[in-house]
Design a protein around this motif. Structure first.
Motif, PDB file in Angstrom:
ATOM      1  N   LYS A  24      50.212 -26.098  -1.392  1.00 28.23           N
ATOM      2  CA  LYS A  24      49.828 -24.899  -0.968  1.00 28.23           C
ATOM      3  C   LYS A  24      50.123 -24.446   0.440  1.00 28.23           C
ATOM      4  CE  LYS A  24      45.789 -21.447  -1.354  1.00 28.23           C
ATOM      5  NZ  LYS A  24      44.472 -21.305  -1.691  1.00 28.23           N
ATOM      6  N   GLU A  25      50.239 -25.292   1.393  1.00 28.71           N
ATOM      7  CA  GLU A  25      50.638 -25.325   2.457  1.00 28.71           C
ATOM      8  C   GLU A  25      52.185 -25.105   2.643  1.00 28.71           C
ATOM      9  OE1 GLU A  25      50.266 -29.637   2.122  1.00 28.71           O
ATOM     10  OE2 GLU A  25      49.319 -27.933   1.345  1.00 28.71           O
ATOM     11  N   LYS A  26      52.866 -25.465   1.740  1.00 28.89           N
ATOM     12  CA  LYS A  26      54.266 -25.206   2.017  1.00 28.89           C
ATOM     13  C   LYS A  26      54.740 -23.832   1.029  1.00 28.89           C
ATOM     14  CE  LYS A  26      55.523 -30.165   2.391  1.00 28.89           C
ATOM     15  NZ  LYS A  26      55.805 -30.049   3.556  1.00 28.89           N
ATOM     16  N   ARG A  27      54.036 -23.518   0.275  1.00 31.36           N
ATOM     17  CA  ARG A  27      54.111 -21.906  -0.022  1.00 31.36           C
ATOM     18  C   ARG A  27      55.575 -21.537  -0.691  1.00 31.36           C
ATOM     19  NH1 ARG A  27      52.697 -18.222   5.232  1.00 31.36           N
ATOM     20  NH2 ARG A  27      54.861 -19.232   5.922  1.00 31.36           N
ATOM     21  N   LEU A  28      55.580 -22.664  -1.996  1.00 34.19           N
ATOM     22  CA  LEU A  28      56.672 -22.375  -2.954  1.00 34.19           C
ATOM     23  C   LEU A  28      56.611 -20.887  -3.491  1.00 34.19           C
ATOM     24  CD1 LEU A  28      59.229 -23.254  -4.363  1.00 34.19           C
ATOM     25  CD2 LEU A  28      57.346 -24.325  -6.028  1.00 34.19           C
ATOM     26  N   ASP A  29      55.463 -20.317  -3.517  1.00 34.40           N
ATOM     27  CA  ASP A  29      55.531 -18.984  -3.952  1.00 34.40           C
ATOM     28  C   ASP A  29      56.236 -17.762  -3.241  1.00 34.40           C
ATOM     29  OD1 ASP A  29      53.265 -19.632  -2.309  1.00 34.40           O
ATOM     30  OD2 ASP A  29      52.727 -17.458  -2.284  1.00 34.40           O
ATOM     31  N   TRP A  30      56.346 -18.237  -1.893  1.00 35.69           N
ATOM     32  CA  TRP A  30      57.104 -17.300  -0.841  1.00 35.69           C
ATOM     33  C   TRP A  30      58.570 -17.356  -1.259  1.00 35.69           C
ATOM     34  CZ3 TRP A  30      56.896 -15.744   4.747  1.00 35.69           C
ATOM     35  CH2 TRP A  30      55.518 -15.220   4.972  1.00 35.69           C
ATOM     36  N   LEU A  31      59.172 -18.779  -1.577  1.00 35.69           N
ATOM     37  CA  LEU A  31      60.388 -18.804  -2.040  1.00 35.69           C
ATOM     38  C   LEU A  31      60.704 -18.174  -3.532  1.00 35.69           C
ATOM     39  CD1 LEU A  31      63.217 -20.540  -1.209  1.00 35.69           C
ATOM     40  CD2 LEU A  31      62.313 -21.925  -3.336  1.00 35.69           C
TER      41      LEU A  31
ATOM     42  N   GLN B  87      67.611 -23.838  -5.254  1.00 35.61           N
ATOM     43  CA  GLN B  87      67.446 -25.049  -5.896  1.00 35.61           C
ATOM     44  C   GLN B  87      66.391 -25.880  -5.320  1.00 35.61           C
ATOM     45  OE1 GLN B  87      70.529 -28.243  -5.226  1.00 35.61           O
ATOM     46  NE2 GLN B  87      70.961 -27.751  -7.353  1.00 35.61           N
ATOM     47  N   VAL B  88      65.191 -26.067  -6.073  1.00 39.40           N
ATOM     48  CA  VAL B  88      63.930 -26.734  -5.359  1.00 39.40           C
ATOM     49  C   VAL B  88      63.999 -28.201  -5.953  1.00 39.40           C
ATOM     50  CG1 VAL B  88      61.550 -26.643  -5.878  1.00 39.40           C
ATOM     51  CG2 VAL B  88      62.555 -24.659  -6.002  1.00 39.40           C
ATOM     52  N   ILE B  89      63.900 -29.123  -4.788  1.00 30.61           N
ATOM     53  CA  ILE B  89      63.754 -30.587  -4.812  1.00 30.61           C
ATOM     54  C   ILE B  89      62.325 -30.948  -4.504  1.00 30.61           C
ATOM     55  CG2 ILE B  89      64.850 -32.703  -4.051  1.00 30.61           C
ATOM     56  CD1 ILE B  89      66.983 -30.500  -5.265  1.00 30.61           C
ATOM     57  N   GLY B  90      61.891 -31.749  -5.481  1.00 29.99           N
ATOM     58  CA  GLY B  90      60.553 -32.347  -5.218  1.00 29.99           C
ATOM     59  C   GLY B  90      59.589 -32.266  -6.150  1.00 29.99           C
TER      60      GLY B  90
ATOM     61  N   ALA C 187      57.914 -20.560 -11.255  1.00 33.90           N
ATOM     62  CA  ALA C 187      59.310 -20.999 -11.141  1.00 33.90           C
ATOM     63  C   ALA C 187      60.180 -20.989 -12.276  1.00 33.90           C
ATOM     64  CB  ALA C 187      59.282 -22.098 -10.089  1.00 33.90           C
ATOM     65  N   ARG C 188      59.838 -21.377 -13.419  1.00 33.11           N
ATOM     66  CA  ARG C 188      60.558 -21.435 -14.461  1.00 33.11           C
ATOM     67  C   ARG C 188      60.749 -20.212 -15.213  1.00 33.11           C
ATOM     68  NH1 ARG C 188      56.353 -25.723 -15.145  1.00 33.11           N
ATOM     69  NH2 ARG C 188      57.367 -27.824 -14.811  1.00 33.11           N
ATOM     70  N   GLN C 189      60.355 -19.131 -14.757  1.00 32.32           N
ATOM     71  CA  GLN C 189      60.658 -17.892 -15.093  1.00 32.32           C
ATOM     72  C   GLN C 189      61.153 -16.914 -14.337  1.00 32.32           C
ATOM     73  OE1 GLN C 189      59.183 -17.235 -18.312  1.00 32.32           O
ATOM     74  NE2 GLN C 189      58.177 -19.316 -17.955  1.00 32.32           N
ATOM     75  N   VAL C 190      61.802 -17.628 -13.201  1.00 33.80           N
ATOM     76  CA  VAL C 190      62.775 -16.787 -12.366  1.00 33.80           C
ATOM     77  C   VAL C 190      63.969 -17.585 -12.453  1.00 33.80           C
ATOM     78  CG1 VAL C 190      63.328 -16.200 -10.001  1.00 33.80           C
ATOM     79  CG2 VAL C 190      60.931 -16.755 -10.417  1.00 33.80           C
ATOM     80  N   PRO C 191      65.117 -16.645 -13.083  1.00 39.60           N
ATOM     81  CA  PRO C 191      66.493 -17.154 -13.427  1.00 39.60           C
ATOM     82  C   PRO C 191      67.280 -17.832 -12.312  1.00 39.60           C
ATOM     83  CG  PRO C 191      66.377 -14.769 -13.326  1.00 39.60           C
ATOM     84  CD  PRO C 191      64.857 -15.140 -13.198  1.00 39.60           C
ATOM     85  N   ASN C 192      67.234 -17.183 -11.296  1.00 36.91           N
ATOM     86  CA  ASN C 192      67.921 -17.781 -10.302  1.00 36.91           C
ATOM     87  C   ASN C 192      67.284 -18.932  -9.423  1.00 36.91           C
ATOM     88  OD1 ASN C 192      66.543 -15.895  -9.070  1.00 36.91           O
ATOM     89  ND2 ASN C 192      67.841 -15.658  -7.188  1.00 36.91           N
ATOM     90  N   VAL C 193      66.214 -19.525  -9.826  1.00 33.18           N
ATOM     91  CA  VAL C 193      65.617 -20.593  -9.363  1.00 33.18           C
ATOM     92  C   VAL C 193      65.702 -21.890 -10.387  1.00 33.18           C
ATOM     93  CG1 VAL C 193      63.394 -21.819  -8.805  1.00 33.18           C
ATOM     94  CG2 VAL C 193      63.927 -19.415  -8.178  1.00 33.18           C
ATOM     95  N   GLU C 194      66.209 -23.021  -9.809  1.00 30.12           N
ATOM     96  CA  GLU C 194      66.464 -24.194 -10.678  1.00 30.12           C
ATOM     97  C   GLU C 194      65.319 -25.571 -10.033  1.00 30.12           C
ATOM     98  OE1 GLU C 194      69.860 -27.672 -11.439  1.00 30.12           O
ATOM     99  OE2 GLU C 194      70.059 -26.075  -9.854  1.00 30.12           O
ATOM    100  N   LEU C 195      64.702 -25.908 -10.869  1.00 22.93           N
ATOM    101  CA  LEU C 195      63.741 -27.035 -10.404  1.00 22.93           C
ATOM    102  C   LEU C 195      64.261 -28.367 -10.892  1.00 22.93           C
ATOM    103  CD1 LEU C 195      60.222 -25.627 -11.823  1.00 22.93           C
ATOM    104  CD2 LEU C 195      61.131 -25.583  -9.463  1.00 22.93           C
ATOM    105  N   VAL C 196      64.813 -28.960  -9.740  1.00 22.49           N
ATOM    106  CA  VAL C 196      65.446 -30.222 -10.125  1.00 22.49           C
ATOM    107  C   VAL C 196      64.527 -31.481 -10.064  1.00 22.49           C
ATOM    108  CG1 VAL C 196      66.969 -31.731  -9.030  1.00 22.49           C
ATOM    109  CG2 VAL C 196      67.295 -29.274  -8.667  1.00 22.49           C
ATOM    110  N   GLY C 197      63.189 -31.315  -9.316  1.00 22.55           N
ATOM    111  CA  GLY C 197      62.450 -32.424  -9.466  1.00 22.55           C
ATOM    112  C   GLY C 197      62.574 -33.402  -8.494  1.00 22.55           C
ATOM    113  N   ARG C 198      62.205 -34.534  -8.538  1.00 27.20           N
ATOM    114  CA  ARG C 198      62.461 -35.676  -7.575  1.00 27.20           C
ATOM    115  C   ARG C 198      63.692 -36.198  -7.748  1.00 27.20           C
ATOM    116  NH1 ARG C 198      58.862 -39.106  -9.778  1.00 27.20           N
ATOM    117  NH2 ARG C 198      57.111 -38.048  -8.964  1.00 27.20           N
ATOM    118  N   VAL C 199      64.170 -36.561  -6.454  1.00 26.09           N
ATOM    119  CA  VAL C 199      65.665 -37.081  -6.348  1.00 26.09           C
ATOM    120  C   VAL C 199      65.613 -38.215  -5.524  1.00 26.09           C
ATOM    121  CG1 VAL C 199      68.124 -36.500  -5.338  1.00 26.09           C
ATOM    122  CG2 VAL C 199      66.723 -34.493  -6.591  1.00 26.09           C
TER     123      VAL C 199
END
Length: 380
Positions: A207-214, A227-230, A246-258
């Motif tokens: 919540k404190e990192k506010r991915l919803d803002w992105l 590109q969302v990493i983590g 995030a999965r519903q936003v076409p120009n957002v890619e959820l990469v996950g853990r790297v």
């Protein structure tokens, strides 16, 4: 000189965060400075002792097991046993928690004489929320007990130094932490129009990192690829909801853990690092991005470093962030100037050799091997 970094707070191998990254980098740098370095980590099934890049890695206790409320007795014994095996002159621990108190107490128990203890602040939370954490505030009390027994407290920013002094009356020395420089590569950097529009967001979707803002930023800037990493550390309502959105936003890619060794390709193919956090310490991702010459567009600016040194854009609203992204993309001259400033700032302040040298000087002063020097406290 023998020193020991403690990263028992690292949930290895589940994730590696800023604390674990910074201490691992510092450990390797101190080896180059001639120190005999050990790392104490969680037990995740590895051998009791390993040597990695010249650093002795010792395991302490596991993440699970034991009776709640009593498990810290066994964990303390395991941690102190690992500290004895390290047999260091100085023990360094980063990040507020029960471990801070255990390490502070352990420095009285690992040898015939008391060993030196250095505590490093990891976040602005270390002088606020962490002071009352835990049931009846017991974790915060253990942390504060250890904090007050540290021979040296290191803050990453002047804001942290002032905040700690005001909150609990403890003085700190401001020293920057290190990040590993990117490896030399013959691969083309950020080639192609797609890569030139790629914005990186790296961190936990808490919540404190506010991915919803992105996500809102992505909706307003469909011309960019985000590109969302983590990954999430827990399944909170916020994290579940925001990842679903995030999965519903076409120009957002959820990469996950790297994995750490694969982050080079992430930065190499990114254009801008975006940060939307309410508060941080000094994000390791900033340092890593600057080593690649990536500007940051951020809502959080530690000690106004981004604004003062021209390392990106500080934006307080989603609309301001959108304008900043478009400005940096539209003006190659501005982007190039910021990119060069970012590389220079990293090399002068956060390169492994520079940071390790400052810590080595601080160690020497602590052990009485030289007089205090101003270089230990340099922070631009």
């Amino acid at each position: 000189m023998k020193c020991c970094d403690l990263i028992t707070g690292a949930k290895v191998p589940r994730f590696i965060g800023g604390i674990e990254t910074q201490l691992t980098v510092l450990a390797k740098g101190l080896v180059d400075e001639g120190c005999d370095v050990s790392l104490i980590v969680y037990d995740h099934g590895q051998r009791p002792e390993e040597i990695v890049d010249g650093v002795k890695v010792l395991k302490a206790y596991g993440l699970s097991g034991g009776i709640r409320g009593l498990r810290w007795i066994d964990r303390a014994k395991s941690l102190w046993a690992a500290m004895r095996r390290a047999d260091a002159d100085i023990y360094l621990q980063m990040g507020a928690g029960v471990e801070t108190g255990l390490v502070g107490l352990g420095c009285n128990r690992v040898g015939t004489s008391r060993r030196h203890f250095i505590y490093c602040l990891a976040s602005d939370l270390d002088y606020s929320d962490m002071l009352s954490r835990g049931r009846l505030g017991w974790e915060g009390k253990a942390y504060l007990w250890g904090l007050r027994r540290a021979d040296l407290v290191v803050a990453q920013t002047e804001r942290q130094r002032q905040g700690l002094q005001k909150a609990v009356g403890v003085n700190a020395l401001v020293m920057p932490m290190a990040a590993a420089a990117h490896p030399v590569s013959t691969a083309p950097a950020r080639n192609g129009e797609h890569n030139f529009r790629r914005v990186l967001w790296i961190g936990r979707p808490s919540k404190e990192k506010r991915l919803d803002w992105l996500l809102e930023l992505a909706r307003r800037c469909p011309e960019f690829q985000f590109q969302v990493i983590g990954t999430a550390n827990s399944n909170t309502e916020y994290e579940t909801r925001v990842l679903g959105e995030a999965r519903q936003v076409p120009n957002v890619e959820l990469v996950g853990r790297v994995a750490g060794q694969d982050m080079h390709a992430v930065y190499q193919n990114g254009r801008i690092l975006c940060n939307t956090s309410i508060r941080e310490g000094f994000p390791t991702t900033f340092l890593e991005a600057w080593s690649y010459g990536l500007p940051v567009v951020t809502t959080f600016d530690p000690d106004d470093i981004v604004a003062r040194n021209g390392l990106g854009r500080v934006s307080c609203t989603v609309n301001d962030q959108a304008n900043a992204l478009r400005e940096l993309h539209a003006d190659p001259e501005v982007y190039g100037r910021i990119s060069q400033a970012a590389k220079s700032y990293y090399n002068e302040n956060h390169a492994i050799s520079a940071v390790s040298r400052r810590f080595r000087l601080a160690f020497d002063v602590m052990l009485g091997q030289r007089q205090p020097v101003n270089e230990c406290a340099v922070y631009v």
